[in-house]
Write an enzyme that holds these catalytic residues in place. Structure first.
Site, PDB file in Angstrom:
ATOM      1  N   SER A  76       0.750  -1.258   0.014  1.00 54.98           N
ATOM      2  CA  SER A  76       0.012   0.024   0.075  1.00 54.98           C
ATOM      3  C   SER A  76       0.853   1.396  -0.157  1.00 54.98           C
ATOM      4  CB  SER A  76      -1.000  -0.035   1.006  1.00 54.98           C
ATOM      5  OG  SER A  76      -1.877  -0.923   1.137  1.00 54.98           O
ATOM      6  N   THR A 113      -6.046  -3.106   7.176  1.00 55.17           N
ATOM      7  CA  THR A 113      -5.836  -4.539   6.786  1.00 55.17           C
ATOM      8  C   THR A 113      -6.092  -5.498   7.933  1.00 55.17           C
ATOM      9  OG1 THR A 113      -4.679  -6.016   5.264  1.00 55.17           O
ATOM     10  CG2 THR A 113      -3.399  -4.880   6.844  1.00 55.17           C
ATOM     11  N   LYS A 147      -9.963  -5.092  10.273  1.00 55.32           N
ATOM     12  CA  LYS A 147     -11.272  -4.476   9.654  1.00 55.32           C
ATOM     13  C   LYS A 147     -12.494  -4.315  10.645  1.00 55.32           C
ATOM     14  CE  LYS A 147      -9.331  -5.533   5.005  1.00 55.32           C
ATOM     15  NZ  LYS A 147      -9.613  -6.326   3.873  1.00 55.32           N
ATOM     16  N   ASN A 194     -12.159  -0.982   5.655  1.00 57.71           N
ATOM     17  CA  ASN A 194     -10.661  -0.925   5.165  1.00 57.71           C
ATOM     18  C   ASN A 194     -10.125   0.345   4.785  1.00 57.71           C
ATOM     19  OD1 ASN A 194     -12.142  -0.058   2.607  1.00 57.71           O
ATOM     20  ND2 ASN A 194     -10.454  -1.587   1.549  1.00 57.71           N
ATOM     21  N   ASP A 245     -13.122  -2.453  -0.521  1.00 60.26           N
ATOM     22  CA  ASP A 245     -12.771  -3.851  -1.112  1.00 60.26           C
ATOM     23  C   ASP A 245     -13.839  -4.371  -2.216  1.00 60.26           C
ATOM     24  OD1 ASP A 245     -10.677  -4.213   0.457  1.00 60.26           O
ATOM     25  OD2 ASP A 245     -11.612  -5.160   1.985  1.00 60.26           O
ATOM     26  N   GLY A 274     -13.779 -10.660   8.046  1.00 60.18           N
ATOM     27  CA  GLY A 274     -14.023  -9.344   7.378  1.00 60.18           C
ATOM     28  C   GLY A 274     -13.766  -9.059   5.798  1.00 60.18           C
ATOM     29  N   ARG A 320     -15.379 -22.686   7.311  1.00 60.89           N
ATOM     30  CA  ARG A 320     -14.764 -23.775   8.097  1.00 60.89           C
ATOM     31  C   ARG A 320     -15.886 -24.198   9.134  1.00 60.89           C
ATOM     32  NH1 ARG A 320     -11.002 -24.421  12.477  1.00 60.89           N
ATOM     33  NH2 ARG A 320     -10.712 -22.031  12.114  1.00 60.89           N
ATOM     34  N   ALA A 360     -21.426 -21.798  11.328  1.00 63.94           N
ATOM     35  CA  ALA A 360     -21.936 -20.896  12.267  1.00 63.94           C
ATOM     36  C   ALA A 360     -21.518 -19.470  11.730  1.00 63.94           C
ATOM     37  CB  ALA A 360     -21.891 -21.176  13.621  1.00 63.94           C
ATOM     38  N   TYR A 400      -2.759 -11.986  -2.447  1.00 63.79           N
ATOM     39  CA  TYR A 400      -1.942 -12.024  -3.556  1.00 63.79           C
ATOM     40  C   TYR A 400      -0.746 -12.536  -3.426  1.00 63.79           C
ATOM     41  CZ  TYR A 400      -0.150  -7.863  -1.381  1.00 63.79           C
ATOM     42  OH  TYR A 400       0.412  -6.963  -0.440  1.00 63.79           O
ATOM     43  N   GLY A 434      -5.273 -11.591  -5.982  1.00 64.59           N
ATOM     44  CA  GLY A 434      -6.040 -10.363  -5.657  1.00 64.59           C
ATOM     45  C   GLY A 434      -5.184  -9.104  -5.640  1.00 64.59           C
TER      46      GLY A 434
END
Length: 277
Positions: A21, A66, A70, A91, A106, A133, A155, A158, A221, A243
């Protein structure tokens, strides 16, 4: 008379030293003729509320946020944009006189990069892996882009259900645990928003998930995205990307909110991609 000090901006996260960034925003500033001081600042989650108050008092012009901050940032802001309120994740911090306005760019960044890659979103059946997030931040923009359906797999099922409940105003969201994906198929777009590779966990996915001519996209990424992209290749998905483009596009959105001009994201993305060939 002394000149005004250079506007200061930052990216906040833990870890954050690897972040691109600062470089991206400096390149945007150079291209737009805007001088700025942009730095990476590492923050532990428990320190975020106090540090945000201090940054505002010190005159920080704005910040990107990041992982893993977030959702915490959304709770620490005085005001939220519609995108941040819907997703529950921030973000981008935009300075206001009385505190921080939290925004989320995002989703806009993801949609912009998918369209650049030629991915059809209108009418698409989308599978989103992960419910944190990063996932929450892109859901509203996906529905705004006209997707036909969204399934969120996590995973912990809930947590996917909590995302669907919180974002039910965006559209109908089906949820499941990863184990239920064994019988799923026909997805036009498969998005990975999990932290599995970052935390060293394997992400075992069935090869039956993609529809013909499906696309796959990892919101991360670099090396973090490679396990998912390797799975996409093994599943016969020809159009797969990490990404990096989303990172640059969401940064361009944030830059516009701070400075009133949107930089050319494509030029900076091409520069970063060339270095990784």
């Amino acid at each position: 008379m002394p000149s005004d000090p250079m506007p200061r901006f930052a990216v906040l996260g833990q870890p954050v030293a690897h972040s691109l960034s600062p470089r991206i925003h400096r390149r945007f500033g150079e291209a737009c003729g805007i001088a700025l001081d942009y730095r990476a600042i590492e923050l532990a989650p428990e320190a975020l509320p106090a540090r945000l108050a201090a940054f505002h008092a010190e005159g920080l012009g704005g910040a990107n946020v990041t992982l893993p901050l977030k959702e915490l940032a959304a709770r620490a802001c005085r005001e939220l944009s519609d995108a941040a309120r819907l997703s529950g994740a921030v973000n981008t911090l935009i300075r206001r006189e009385d505190g921080w306005l939290g925004d989320n760019t995002d989703g806009a960044g993801l949609v912009a990069d998918l369209r650049r890659l030629g991915v059809r979103l209108a009418g698409a059946r989308v599978l989103l892996l992960g419910a944190g997030g990063a996932a929450r931040g892109v859901v509203p923009a996906l529905f705004d882009a006209g997707i036909a359906s969204l399934t969120v797999a996590n995973r912990t099922a809930a947590r996917a259900e909590a995302l669907a409940h919180d974002l039910q105003s965006c559209g109908d969201i089906a949820t499941c645990g990863f184990e239920a994906l064994a019988g799923a198929d026909g997805f036009d777009l498969i998005l990975n928003a999990t932290s599995a590779a970052r935390s060293g966990r394997a992400l075992a996915l069935p090869a039956t998930l993609p529809a013909p001519d499906a696309a796959a996209y990892d919101l991360s990424y670099g090396e973090t995205a490679q396990p998912f992209l390797a799975w996409a290749a093994s599943a016969g998905i020809a159009r797969a990307a990490d990404g990096l483009g989303m990172l640059v596009e969401q940064a361009a959105e944030a830059f516009q909110r701070w400075h009133g001009v949107r930089p050319d994201a494509a030029a900076v993305l091409a520069e970063l991609r060339a270095e990784r060939v």
